[in-house]
Design an enzyme around this catalytic site. Structure first.
Site, PDB file in Angstrom:
ATOM      1  N   TYR A 144       0.835  -1.208   0.000  1.00 42.93           N
ATOM      2  CA  TYR A 144       0.000   0.000   0.000  1.00 42.93           C
ATOM      3  C   TYR A 144       0.864   1.249   0.000  1.00 42.93           C
ATOM      4  O   TYR A 144       0.647   2.186  -0.779  1.00 42.93           O
ATOM      5  CB  TYR A 144      -0.930   0.004   1.212  1.00 42.93           C
ATOM      6  CG  TYR A 144      -1.698   1.291   1.370  1.00 42.93           C
ATOM      7  CD1 TYR A 144      -2.768   1.595   0.528  1.00 42.93           C
ATOM      8  CD2 TYR A 144      -1.352   2.225   2.357  1.00 42.93           C
ATOM      9  CE1 TYR A 144      -3.469   2.787   0.659  1.00 42.93           C
ATOM     10  CE2 TYR A 144      -2.046   3.411   2.491  1.00 42.93           C
ATOM     11  CZ  TYR A 144      -3.099   3.688   1.650  1.00 42.93           C
ATOM     12  OH  TYR A 144      -3.785   4.868   1.776  1.00 42.93           O
ATOM     13  N   ASN A 205      -3.056  -3.932  18.968  1.00 41.83           N
ATOM     14  CA  ASN A 205      -1.845  -4.557  18.425  1.00 41.83           C
ATOM     15  C   ASN A 205      -0.626  -4.024  19.168  1.00 41.83           C
ATOM     16  O   ASN A 205      -0.399  -2.817  19.202  1.00 41.83           O
ATOM     17  CB  ASN A 205      -1.706  -4.266  16.925  1.00 41.83           C
ATOM     18  CG  ASN A 205      -2.851  -4.854  16.122  1.00 41.83           C
ATOM     19  OD1 ASN A 205      -3.235  -5.996  16.329  1.00 41.83           O
ATOM     20  ND2 ASN A 205      -3.404  -4.061  15.213  1.00 41.83           N
TER      21      ASN A 205
END
Length: 337
Positions: A144, A205
């Site tokens: 990306y 995370n």
């Protein structure tokens, strides 16, 4: 003006469609509805000066049809999400690079005056310098990020070769109304809000120390409006005061950070969302997060310098992250019930 907004049924695009149409511009939305939704623009569909084209930027003829008669293009269409790009780099490349190039070619051929596009903070990659300054990027850490960097390279070439005015807005973790909380690639804020409203523990995370320059959607709208409305002459004049030498006959090709200019750790983000939502449901105040290992491709910290955008565009963000969290939680509480 006649403004084409690609990805106009998505989160950022739909907010731009609504804003520019309400300001009196004639707005055309181009979207294939793969990650955007018709319900995001449902209140605009029967309004004057708004047009919806269901089409794909990966088809050059569709792009050429969409730009006909336009003054400005706001290119928001892309496949977002770092994890999605890691799982399917080919699809990400096709949409974010091939589709971007199609829009540049169509805009060049139509004689579009200015092409403003959604760039990304992911372009900074492994550069550890804080705050992030536009001219100092690093090695991209995901497919990306590569696609968004290539967009900037293509914009530069089209400005140099064809005289197309290009302005890239490097968005930093944009959030706000209409950001989709569902799906495997939902952004962290709508995802966590949905979890909290449903009395589930959001998953962080890492240990929660990673930080982001969370940017409320209204700040992004302001940056886009400035990029649309400022004349080239004004931009060149202001750039000279920023120690950027842009001759009057030089192609216009600039990139700006669009952020608030502050950072919030993921753990503090969780606490802010929990506190705001607890005003509507006291049980939410007892929810604690869960933790798991960091994701591949994530950068540890993100903090933008917005001095360039302030001095050249006149960008002055009106919402801090904290104020934006409050507004977003209010919207989600009303719309996710």
């Amino acid at each position: 003006m006649k403004i084409l907004i690609t990805g106009g049924a998505g989160f950022i695009g739909s907010n731009l469609c609504e804003y520019f149409r309400n300001k009196g511009h004639e707005v055309t939305c181009l979207d294939n509805l793969s990650t955007g939704f018709e319900h995001n623009i449902k209140d605009l569909l029967d309004k004057e000066n708004f047009h919806f084209i269901k089409g794909d930027i990966c088809d050059l003829n569709t792009c050429k049809d969409a730009v006909k008669g336009m003054d400005v293009v706001l290119h928001e269409a892309a496949l977002g999400s770092v994890p999605r790009s890691i799982e399917d780099p080919v699809k990400t490349n096709r949409n974010n690079i091939d589709g971007f190039l199609n829009m540049l070619v169509a805009s060049r051929d139509e004689g579009i005056k200015r092409f403003i596009y959604a760039a990304s903070s992911s372009t900074y990659g492994d550069n550890k310098e804080l705050p992030k300054i536009e001219h100092n990027i690093g090695r991209p850490l995901s497919p990306y990020a590569i696609t968004k960097f290539v967009n900037e390279l293509y914009a530069n070439v089209f400005a140099d070769l064809y005289g197309l005015e290009t302005i890239g807005l490097r968005y930093f973790n944009v959030f706000g109304q209409r950001q989709d909380p569902n799906g495997a690639y939902a952004a962290v804020i709508p995802l966590w809000v949905k979890e909290l409203i449903n009395h589930r523990s959001p998953v962080i995370n890492g240990n929660g120390t990673y930080s982001r320059d969370f940017t409320y959607i209204d700040n992004v709208i302001q940056a886009n409006e400035l990029a649309v409305t400022l004349s080239k002459e004004n931009i060149i004049k202001r750039a000279s005061l920023y120690n950027m030498n842009l001759p009057g006959n030089a192609p216009l090709d600039l990139v700006f950070n669009v952020a608030y200019g502050g950072n919030t750790t993921l753990l503090n983000l969780f606490k802010c969302l929990r506190e705001n939502l607890s005003r509507y449901d006291s049980e939410i105040s007892t929810i604690e997060p869960k933790f798991r290992e960091n994701r591949k491709g994530d950068i540890p910290h993100s903090l933008a310098s917005i001095e360039k955008a302030k001095r050249i565009l006149g960008y002055l963000p009106q919402y801090s992250a904290t104020e934006g969290f409050e507004q977003a939680c209010k919207w989600y509480w009303k719309n996710l019930q």
